[in-house]
Design a protein around this motif. Structure first.
Motif, PDB file in Angstrom:
ATOM      1  N   TYR A 225       0.655  -1.198  -0.122  1.00 21.06           N
ATOM      2  CA  TYR A 225      -0.112  -0.124   0.088  1.00 21.06           C
ATOM      3  C   TYR A 225       0.851   1.017   0.067  1.00 21.06           C
ATOM      4  CZ  TYR A 225       1.049  -0.487   4.963  1.00 21.06           C
ATOM      5  OH  TYR A 225       1.223  -0.720   6.300  1.00 21.06           O
ATOM      6  N   THR A 226       0.252   2.385  -0.388  1.00 21.99           N
ATOM      7  CA  THR A 226       1.092   3.581  -0.652  1.00 21.99           C
ATOM      8  C   THR A 226       1.895   3.927   0.470  1.00 21.99           C
ATOM      9  OG1 THR A 226      -0.445   4.421  -2.149  1.00 21.99           O
ATOM     10  CG2 THR A 226       0.909   5.835  -1.032  1.00 21.99           C
TER      11      THR A 226
ATOM     12  N   GLU B   2      -4.210   6.525  -1.369  1.00 22.76           N
ATOM     13  CA  GLU B   2      -3.510   5.372  -2.557  1.00 22.76           C
ATOM     14  C   GLU B   2      -3.119   6.173  -3.710  1.00 22.76           C
ATOM     15  OE1 GLU B   2      -2.337   2.504  -1.297  1.00 22.76           O
ATOM     16  OE2 GLU B   2      -2.584   3.064   0.931  1.00 22.76           O
TER      17      GLU B   2
ATOM     18  N   LYS C 146      -0.705   6.298  -7.571  1.00 27.62           N
ATOM     19  CA  LYS C 146       0.162   5.584  -8.631  1.00 27.62           C
ATOM     20  C   LYS C 146       0.338   6.659  -9.643  1.00 27.62           C
ATOM     21  CE  LYS C 146      -3.740   4.049 -11.186  1.00 27.62           C
ATOM     22  NZ  LYS C 146      -4.659   2.708 -11.736  1.00 27.62           N
TER      23      LYS C 146
ATOM     24  N   TYR D 129       0.303  12.059 -10.572  1.00 27.96           N
ATOM     25  CA  TYR D 129      -0.196  10.886  -9.905  1.00 27.96           C
ATOM     26  C   TYR D 129      -1.649  11.119  -9.710  1.00 27.96           C
ATOM     27  CZ  TYR D 129       4.571   9.766  -8.701  1.00 27.96           C
ATOM     28  OH  TYR D 129       5.950   9.631  -8.642  1.00 27.96           O
TER      29      TYR D 129
ATOM     30  N   ARG E  26      -5.433   8.771  -8.291  1.00 26.88           N
ATOM     31  CA  ARG E  26      -5.626   7.490  -7.130  1.00 26.88           C
ATOM     32  C   ARG E  26      -5.541   6.251  -7.912  1.00 26.88           C
ATOM     33  NH1 ARG E  26     -11.010  10.541  -6.506  1.00 26.88           N
ATOM     34  NH2 ARG E  26     -11.819   8.715  -7.178  1.00 26.88           N
ATOM     35  N   ARG E  27      -5.418   5.182  -6.927  1.00 25.84           N
ATOM     36  CA  ARG E  27      -5.265   3.871  -7.649  1.00 25.84           C
ATOM     37  C   ARG E  27      -6.414   3.164  -7.980  1.00 25.84           C
ATOM     38  NH1 ARG E  27      -0.259   2.095  -6.747  1.00 25.84           N
ATOM     39  NH2 ARG E  27      -0.612  -0.161  -7.481  1.00 25.84           N
TER      40      ARG E  27
ATOM     41  N   GLN F 130      -4.931   5.162 -15.459  1.00 21.28           N
ATOM     42  CA  GLN F 130      -3.825   6.072 -15.740  1.00 21.28           C
ATOM     43  C   GLN F 130      -3.964   6.696 -17.188  1.00 21.28           C
ATOM     44  OE1 GLN F 130      -0.687   2.737 -15.488  1.00 21.28           O
ATOM     45  NE2 GLN F 130       0.120   3.861 -13.852  1.00 21.28           N
TER      46      GLN F 130
ATOM     47  N   ASP G  66       2.841   1.166 -10.710  1.00 18.61           N
ATOM     48  CA  ASP G  66       1.671   0.035 -11.287  1.00 18.61           C
ATOM     49  C   ASP G  66       2.387  -0.763 -12.468  1.00 18.61           C
ATOM     50  OD1 ASP G  66      -0.570  -1.088 -10.849  1.00 18.61           O
ATOM     51  OD2 ASP G  66      -1.983   0.343 -12.144  1.00 18.61           O
TER      52      ASP G  66
END
Length: 276
Positions: free
Chosen positions: A2-3, A102, A104, A236, A238-239, A243, A268
């Motif tokens: 996790y982040t 969180e 990525k 960046y 949120r997960r 993307q 990721d």
């Protein structure tokens, strides 16, 4: 993973940004940190920008967006390791995790507007569904000085708290705009290219990171001079959100091998495909 664990493993603490910087991000929507890159690092990044763009030329940025009037390069981490250091700037990571939770990597695009170009309409990069529904943090990492003559970004401090404006279609997803309040309606200018009350033309020296909430109203401005204004837009997200450039679809074994497990998590890029 996790982040918070990933950040701990690469040596980044939530204290990498100060209480004042958190306040600026919350209240104004952005803050600036100087000297996040070394001088040798900046020189190498400039050199690699020029090398890759010379090879790609008019196709530069094709993986994401070819922009008339700007020199662009995308998918940068699979083309060179010169920009890797930008991924692990403590203030960028800490601010992104502070705003988003969180996280990525979302996108990473090199950009240098051409003289006589760069003017944009006021916009936000991403929508939101409620007041503090933040989707993306954008860090403009400067390889050259950003000045009033070379197309500085203009921002409206505090506007990330307002309704989204002029969201790019490619970033809308399944978002549907709500009916605006009278207050929000009154804020929207008739001319999105015109000066806006309270706007700031951001200036920052080479080696700086301008860390922004992507829900803030902003735009590019006209590049009057011919000096370089090379930068990396490193975002960046949120997960739970997609993307901009799906890193796994472009992943090379060279990139995978030089990243630690924590770095792979933040990019990721797990798992690596057989095709890579």
């Amino acid at each position: 993973m996790y982040t918070k664990q990933a950040l701990h493993e690469i040596g980044v603490s939530t204290s990498a940004i100060t209480a004042r910087q958190k306040e600026q991000l919350d209240h104004d929507g952005y803050f600036i940190v100087e000297n996040v890159l070394s001088k040798p690092g900046i020189e190498r990044m400039r050199s690699e920008f020029e090398r890759i763009h010379a090879a790609e030329n008019a196709r530069g940025g094709h993986e994401v967006h070819v922009e008339p009037g700007a020199r662009r390069v995308s998918n940068i981490f699979n083309k060179t390791d010169a920009f890797d250091a930008c991924l692990w700037i403590p203030e960028v990571l800490a601010a992104s995790a502070y705003a988003l939770g969180e996280i990525k990597v979302h996108g990473a695009n090199l950009r240098d507007p051409v003289q006589g170009y760069g003017q944009q309409d006021m916009h936000v990069d991403v929508p939101k569904r409620f007041k503090d529904d933040w989707w993306v943090v954008n860090s403009m990492i400067m390889f050259d000085d950003m000045t009033k003559d070379n197309g500085p970004t203009r921002v409206v401090p505090g506007s990330h708290l307002w309704a989204p404006i002029n969201v790019p279609y490619v970033n809308i997803g399944d978002w549907e705009p709500e009916t605006l309040s009278a207050e929000d309606e009154a804020r929207i200018p008739k001319d999105l290219s015109a000066p806006y009350p309270g706007e700031v033309y951001v200036e920052a020296p080479a080696g700086s990171a301008i860390i922004c909430n992507s829900s803030m109203w902003h735009s590019g401005t006209l590049k009057k001079g011919n000096s370089y204004r090379r930068m990396l837009h490193l975002t960046y997200t949120r997960r739970d959100l997609p993307q901009q450039l799906v890193q796994r679809e472009y992943l090379t074994r060279e990139l995978y091998a030089r990243m630690s497990p924590a770095q792979r998590f933040l990019m990721d890029i797990e798992p690596i495909s057989e095709a890579a």
